[in-house]
Design an enzyme around this catalytic site. Structure first.
Site, PDB file in Angstrom:
ATOM      1  N   ASN A   9       0.848  -1.186   0.000  1.00 26.78           N
ATOM      2  CA  ASN A   9       0.000   0.000   0.000  1.00 26.78           C
ATOM      3  C   ASN A   9       0.891   1.245   0.000  1.00 26.78           C
ATOM      4  O   ASN A   9       1.535   1.544   1.008  1.00 26.78           O
ATOM      5  CB  ASN A   9      -0.905  -0.009   1.235  1.00 26.78           C
ATOM      6  N   PRO A  10       0.957   1.979  -1.122  1.00 31.07           N
ATOM      7  CA  PRO A  10       1.847   3.144  -1.181  1.00 31.07           C
ATOM      8  C   PRO A  10       1.493   4.211  -0.153  1.00 31.07           C
ATOM      9  O   PRO A  10       2.361   4.980   0.277  1.00 31.07           O
ATOM     10  CB  PRO A  10       1.665   3.655  -2.612  1.00 31.07           C
ATOM     11  N   LYS A  11       0.219   4.262   0.275  1.00 30.82           N
ATOM     12  CA  LYS A  11      -0.182   5.262   1.268  1.00 30.82           C
ATOM     13  C   LYS A  11       0.511   5.007   2.601  1.00 30.82           C
ATOM     14  O   LYS A  11       0.848   5.938   3.326  1.00 30.82           O
ATOM     15  CB  LYS A  11      -1.704   5.254   1.444  1.00 30.82           C
ATOM     16  N   ASP A  72      -0.878  -3.841  11.713  1.00 32.82           N
ATOM     17  CA  ASP A  72      -2.209  -4.411  11.545  1.00 32.82           C
ATOM     18  C   ASP A  72      -3.154  -3.445  12.230  1.00 32.82           C
ATOM     19  O   ASP A  72      -2.888  -2.984  13.340  1.00 32.82           O
ATOM     20  CB  ASP A  72      -2.322  -5.810  12.135  1.00 32.82           C
ATOM     21  N   SER A  73      -4.208  -3.124  11.546  1.00 32.77           N
ATOM     22  CA  SER A  73      -5.105  -2.118  12.096  1.00 32.77           C
ATOM     23  C   SER A  73      -6.526  -2.401  11.669  1.00 32.77           C
ATOM     24  O   SER A  73      -6.773  -3.194  10.754  1.00 32.77           O
ATOM     25  CB  SER A  73      -4.684  -0.717  11.642  1.00 32.77           C
ATOM     26  N   PHE A 155      -8.887   5.494   3.049  1.00 38.02           N
ATOM     27  CA  PHE A 155      -9.300   4.191   2.549  1.00 38.02           C
ATOM     28  C   PHE A 155      -9.952   3.437   3.704  1.00 38.02           C
ATOM     29  O   PHE A 155     -10.044   3.934   4.820  1.00 38.02           O
ATOM     30  CB  PHE A 155      -8.092   3.406   1.986  1.00 38.02           C
ATOM     31  N   ARG A 185      -2.663   4.994  13.120  1.00 31.97           N
ATOM     32  CA  ARG A 185      -1.418   4.478  12.547  1.00 31.97           C
ATOM     33  C   ARG A 185      -0.276   5.453  12.755  1.00 31.97           C
ATOM     34  O   ARG A 185       0.850   5.051  13.031  1.00 31.97           O
ATOM     35  CB  ARG A 185      -1.589   4.158  11.068  1.00 31.97           C
TER      36      ARG A 185
END
Length: 202
Positions: A9-11, A72-73, A155, A185
């Site tokens: 995930n680039p974000k 992990d979220s 997202f 995060r």
């Protein structure tokens, strides 16, 4: 120093880069999974966010020999006893279908009154070194569940989540900078910044 971020995930890479920059941590080259030597994707079968973050970070460190960060979220809804929790990304059955996950959660919470729509985004970030050393950092972002998706940024469940420390906007309406200042995060990743800085200096 090369640091593997166990995600495609680039974000997430951009988020960690912004956090390291704001903490004045230089000399770190972030690599995504697609930029590292390929290895079998581990099965995320942990019961907790910490379990799954460690599974991913251990796999990265073991197979690539690089210090590895993984997170992990998910969303913990009070009315649902903390669910979707570790099942957040696959709540509707498939993995990563944000629209279906949001639709199912809204349907499940349809008749729940506003005063019982408390929720929190939770993230646990793991840093695992090739030596076997492991570090964990947890971040929570308290808020409430909206009744329909709002906003185009972010997202996952971002369009359904209004932060308690905000102005009523969903987290999908916040700029990246606003989100970094508060998000689960970013809080968890910020807790690892000092350890990462120590690796560069060490």
């Amino acid at each position: 120093m090369k640091l593997l971020v166990a995600s495609n995930n680039p974000k997430k890479l951009r988020e960690l880069r912004r956090i390291l920059d704001s903490a004045h941590v230089a000399g770190v080259e972030l690599l995504s999974l697609s930029e590292a030597a390929a290895y079998p994707e581990p099965v995320e079968d942990g019961r907790t966010f910490a379990d799954n973050a460690l599974i991913k970070a251990r796999a990265g460190a073991t197979h690539t020999g690089l210090p590895t960060v993984a997170d992990d979220s998910g969303l913990a809804v009070e009315e649902m006893n903390g669910m979707p929790g570790v099942l957040s990304a696959r709540w509707s059955g498939g993995h990563g279908d944000d629209e279906a996950n949001n639709r199912l959660l809204l349907a499940q919470m349809k008749d729940v009154p506003d005063e019982r729509r408390a929720a929190a985004f939770v993230s646990v970030c793991a840093l695992v070194l090739p030596s076997g050393e492991e570090f964990l950092s947890e971040g929570r972002w308290e808020g409430r569940l909206l009744r329909e998706p709002v906003g185009e940024n972010g997202f996952g469940y971002d369009p359904l989540f209004a932060p308690a420390d905000g102005d009523g906007r969903s987290s999908a309406q916040l700029s990246p900078e606003e989100k970094d200042a508060s998000s689960h995060r970013s809080r968890a990743l910020a807790g690892l910044a000092e350890k990462i800085a120590g690796l560069v200096e060490g």
